[in-house]
Scaffold this active site. Sequence first.
Site, short mmCIF file in Angstrom:
data_model
loop_
_atom_site.label_atom_id
_atom_site.label_comp_id
_atom_site.label_asym_id
_atom_site.label_seq_id
_atom_site.Cartn_x
_atom_site.Cartn_y
_atom_site.Cartn_z
N ILE A 52 33.99 0.54 82.35
CA ILE A 52 33.46 -0.73 81.52
C ILE A 52 33.50 -0.39 80.05
O ILE A 52 32.55 0.15 79.68
CB ILE A 52 31.97 -1.07 81.92
CG1 ILE A 52 32.22 -1.77 83.45
CG2 ILE A 52 31.56 -2.43 81.14
CD1 ILE A 52 30.97 -1.93 84.03
N HIS A 53 34.60 -0.53 79.39
CA HIS A 53 34.83 -0.16 78.00
C HIS A 53 34.65 -1.79 77.33
O HIS A 53 33.91 -2.53 77.99
CB HIS A 53 36.18 0.33 77.55
CG HIS A 53 37.49 -0.58 78.38
ND1 HIS A 53 38.26 -1.84 77.52
CD2 HIS A 53 38.11 -0.51 79.51
CE1 HIS A 53 38.98 -2.32 78.38
NE2 HIS A 53 38.94 -1.60 79.35
N ALA A 54 34.92 -1.81 76.06
CA ALA A 54 34.56 -3.06 75.27
C ALA A 54 34.98 -4.48 75.79
O ALA A 54 34.17 -5.10 75.94
CB ALA A 54 35.33 -2.80 73.86
N ALA A 102 33.07 -5.20 78.99
CA ALA A 102 31.65 -5.29 78.84
C ALA A 102 31.53 -6.73 77.90
O ALA A 102 30.68 -7.35 78.37
CB ALA A 102 31.18 -4.28 77.55
N GLU A 126 42.59 -6.07 84.72
CA GLU A 126 43.20 -4.77 84.50
C GLU A 126 43.84 -4.01 85.82
O GLU A 126 43.47 -4.59 86.83
CB GLU A 126 42.26 -3.90 84.00
CG GLU A 126 41.74 -4.25 82.54
CD GLU A 126 40.59 -3.39 81.71
OE1 GLU A 126 40.53 -2.55 82.42
OE2 GLU A 126 40.54 -3.58 80.67
#
Length: 90
Positions: A14-16, A19, A87
Amino acid sequence: MITKIFTVSNKLGIHARPAGMIVDITGQAKSDVSIVFEGSKANAKSILNVMMLAIPAGSEVKFEIDGDDEELVVQQLEKLFDDHFNEEPC
């Protein structure tokens, strides 16, 4: 109140962007939504709070949803996690 555990199944965790996708769902909700990871609990309506948890791929996260639209929020989060945040999966 609904409590639901999800597994982060995209390669980058959970990157930018993920998130932001979580906050897109939770920010529109009437319900209170918290995210819990490794004993830390955060407001899931805040992108900074979600990102500060630094949740890596393969981790389990718990959402606590309490309010009028809690079932809808859970359904939307399930789809998001099932789709690996659009992704590549782990």
